[in-house]
Scaffold this active site. Structure first.
Site, PDB file in Angstrom:
ATOM      1  N   LYS A   1       0.820  -1.215   0.000  1.00 33.66           N
ATOM      2  CA  LYS A   1       0.000   0.000   0.000  1.00 33.66           C
ATOM      3  C   LYS A   1       0.860   1.275   0.000  1.00 33.66           C
ATOM      4  O   LYS A   1       2.058   1.220   0.303  1.00 33.66           O
ATOM      5  CB  LYS A   1      -0.938  -0.046   1.208  1.00 33.66           C
ATOM      6  CG  LYS A   1      -1.916  -1.235   1.160  1.00 33.66           C
ATOM      7  CD  LYS A   1      -2.913  -1.209   2.307  1.00 33.66           C
ATOM      8  CE  LYS A   1      -3.843  -2.420   2.263  1.00 33.66           C
ATOM      9  NZ  LYS A   1      -4.905  -2.369   3.302  1.00 33.66           N
TER      10      LYS A   1
ATOM     11  N   PHE B   1     -15.178   3.578   7.360  1.00 33.69           N
ATOM     12  CA  PHE B   1     -13.800   3.913   6.975  1.00 33.69           C
ATOM     13  C   PHE B   1     -13.587   3.951   5.461  1.00 33.69           C
ATOM     14  O   PHE B   1     -12.479   4.218   4.999  1.00 33.69           O
ATOM     15  CB  PHE B   1     -12.807   2.939   7.630  1.00 33.69           C
ATOM     16  CG  PHE B   1     -13.010   1.477   7.274  1.00 33.69           C
ATOM     17  CD1 PHE B   1     -12.574   0.967   6.058  1.00 33.69           C
ATOM     18  CD2 PHE B   1     -13.614   0.608   8.169  1.00 33.69           C
ATOM     19  CE1 PHE B   1     -12.752  -0.365   5.725  1.00 33.69           C
ATOM     20  CE2 PHE B   1     -13.803  -0.734   7.850  1.00 33.69           C
ATOM     21  CZ  PHE B   1     -13.359  -1.220   6.620  1.00 33.69           C
TER      22      PHE B   1
ATOM     23  N   ARG C   1      -2.059 -14.708   4.398  1.00 35.71           N
ATOM     24  CA  ARG C   1      -2.773 -13.969   5.452  1.00 35.71           C
ATOM     25  C   ARG C   1      -2.071 -14.154   6.798  1.00 35.71           C
ATOM     26  O   ARG C   1      -1.994 -13.231   7.609  1.00 35.71           O
ATOM     27  CB  ARG C   1      -4.253 -14.368   5.509  1.00 35.71           C
ATOM     28  CG  ARG C   1      -5.018 -13.839   4.293  1.00 35.71           C
ATOM     29  CD  ARG C   1      -6.505 -13.937   4.427  1.00 35.71           C
ATOM     30  NE  ARG C   1      -7.054 -12.972   5.356  1.00 35.71           N
ATOM     31  CZ  ARG C   1      -7.388 -11.704   5.050  1.00 35.71           C
ATOM     32  NH1 ARG C   1      -7.175 -11.238   3.837  1.00 35.71           N
ATOM     33  NH2 ARG C   1      -7.912 -10.920   5.949  1.00 35.71           N
TER      34      ARG C   1
ATOM     35  N   THR D   1      -5.270  -7.434  10.678  1.00 35.04           N
ATOM     36  CA  THR D   1      -5.564  -6.157  10.010  1.00 35.04           C
ATOM     37  C   THR D   1      -5.044  -4.972  10.822  1.00 35.04           C
ATOM     38  O   THR D   1      -4.490  -4.017  10.273  1.00 35.04           O
ATOM     39  CB  THR D   1      -7.096  -6.008   9.820  1.00 35.04           C
ATOM     40  OG1 THR D   1      -7.601  -7.192   9.198  1.00 35.04           O
ATOM     41  CG2 THR D   1      -7.438  -4.791   8.993  1.00 35.04           C
TER      42      THR D   1
ATOM     43  N   ARG E   1       2.649  -6.891   8.804  1.00 34.73           N
ATOM     44  CA  ARG E   1       1.958  -5.723   9.370  1.00 34.73           C
ATOM     45  C   ARG E   1       2.579  -5.285  10.688  1.00 34.73           C
ATOM     46  O   ARG E   1       2.663  -4.079  10.973  1.00 34.73           O
ATOM     47  CB  ARG E   1       0.464  -6.021   9.497  1.00 34.73           C
ATOM     48  CG  ARG E   1      -0.229  -5.913   8.133  1.00 34.73           C
ATOM     49  CD  ARG E   1      -1.616  -6.481   8.142  1.00 34.73           C
ATOM     50  NE  ARG E   1      -2.363  -6.100   6.939  1.00 34.73           N
ATOM     51  CZ  ARG E   1      -3.512  -6.662   6.590  1.00 34.73           C
ATOM     52  NH1 ARG E   1      -4.041  -7.619   7.337  1.00 34.73           N
ATOM     53  NH2 ARG E   1      -4.131  -6.268   5.494  1.00 34.73           N
TER      54      ARG E   1
ATOM     55  N   ASN F   1      -2.027  -0.143   6.701  1.00 31.82           N
ATOM     56  CA  ASN F   1      -1.493  -1.388   7.249  1.00 31.82           C
ATOM     57  C   ASN F   1      -0.601  -2.159   6.284  1.00 31.82           C
ATOM     58  O   ASN F   1      -0.557  -3.386   6.311  1.00 31.82           O
ATOM     59  CB  ASN F   1      -2.633  -2.244   7.811  1.00 31.82           C
ATOM     60  CG  ASN F   1      -3.653  -2.617   6.756  1.00 31.82           C
ATOM     61  OD1 ASN F   1      -3.527  -2.230   5.600  1.00 31.82           O
ATOM     62  ND2 ASN F   1      -4.653  -3.385   7.147  1.00 31.82           N
TER      63      ASN F   1
ATOM     64  N   HIS G   1      -2.124  -5.552   1.386  1.00 32.69           N
ATOM     65  CA  HIS G   1      -3.395  -6.263   1.180  1.00 32.69           C
ATOM     66  C   HIS G   1      -3.078  -7.695   0.810  1.00 32.69           C
ATOM     67  O   HIS G   1      -2.073  -7.965   0.160  1.00 32.69           O
ATOM     68  CB  HIS G   1      -4.184  -5.620   0.034  1.00 32.69           C
ATOM     69  CG  HIS G   1      -5.251  -6.528  -0.522  1.00 32.69           C
ATOM     70  ND1 HIS G   1      -6.470  -6.676   0.080  1.00 32.69           N
ATOM     71  CD2 HIS G   1      -5.243  -7.381  -1.594  1.00 32.69           C
ATOM     72  CE1 HIS G   1      -7.183  -7.561  -0.609  1.00 32.69           C
ATOM     73  NE2 HIS G   1      -6.462  -7.997  -1.629  1.00 32.69           N
TER      74      HIS G   1
END
Ligand code: ATP
Ligand code: MG
Length: 144
Positions: free
Chosen positions: A11, A59, A87, A93, A104, A114, A117
């Site tokens: 991100k 959000f 994951r 998250t 993360r 964070n 993705h």
């Protein structure tokens, strides 16, 4: 049988912080093959389409502004059990809840910013890989 690919996005915050290299290194060190890769900037419209399932969330507006605020790296990652394993490697998250050693925990700023993705199902992995990559841009180690 679990699928062999997942879609990740590094991100904008992580790209701005020069974490592309460290995150890709961690991905490779955990047994994922990078089957497709590019640095792009999402339009707001693309970000809205990509995160359409969250349209009703409070959000959503901030998330879309953030995702369109700078460059992102998009990549297809391959290994056995790719979705679940990635994951686990990403962590929770919310980075405050993420386990030590997860992407993360190491690279996220907060629950919105964070770092990465990752697809949440094999079905969505297929949809998300098609969202960003033509067949001619993919270099799979698996025959699927
Ligand atoms: P992603 O889909 O980005 O891999 P995720 O599956 O762990 O993350 P989702 O519930 O799908 O989490 O949320 C999508 C994204 O929306 C999160 O990664 C985060 O950037 C943002 N987000 C989720 N919950 C919140 C929240 N409570 N406040 C702000 N942003 C949030
Ligand atoms: Mg999600």
């Amino acid at each position: 049988m679990a699928g062999t690919k997942t879609l990740t996005i590094i991100k904008p915050g992580a790209v701005r912080n020069e974490f592309i290299g460290p995150i890709l290194a961690k991905i490779n060190a955990n047994g994922f093959h990078i089957a497709a890769l590019k640095l792009i900037r999402l339009t707001r419209e693309q970000a809205e389409r990509f995160y359409a399932v969250h349209r009703e969330k409070q959000f959503f507006e901030n998330l879309i502004s953030f995702m369109a605020s700078g460059q992102v790296v998009v990549a297809i990652l391959e290994k056995e059990n790719a979705v679940a394993d990635y994951r686990r490697l990403m962590g929770s998250t919310d980075p405050l809840k993420a386990e030590e050693g997860t992407i993360r925990k190491m690279f996220a700023e907060n629950i919105e910013r964070n770092a990465v993705h990752g697809s949440d199902s094999d079905e969505n992995a297929e949809i998300e890989c098609d969202f960003f990559f033509a067949r001619s841009e993919r270099f799979s180690n698996f025959t699927d």
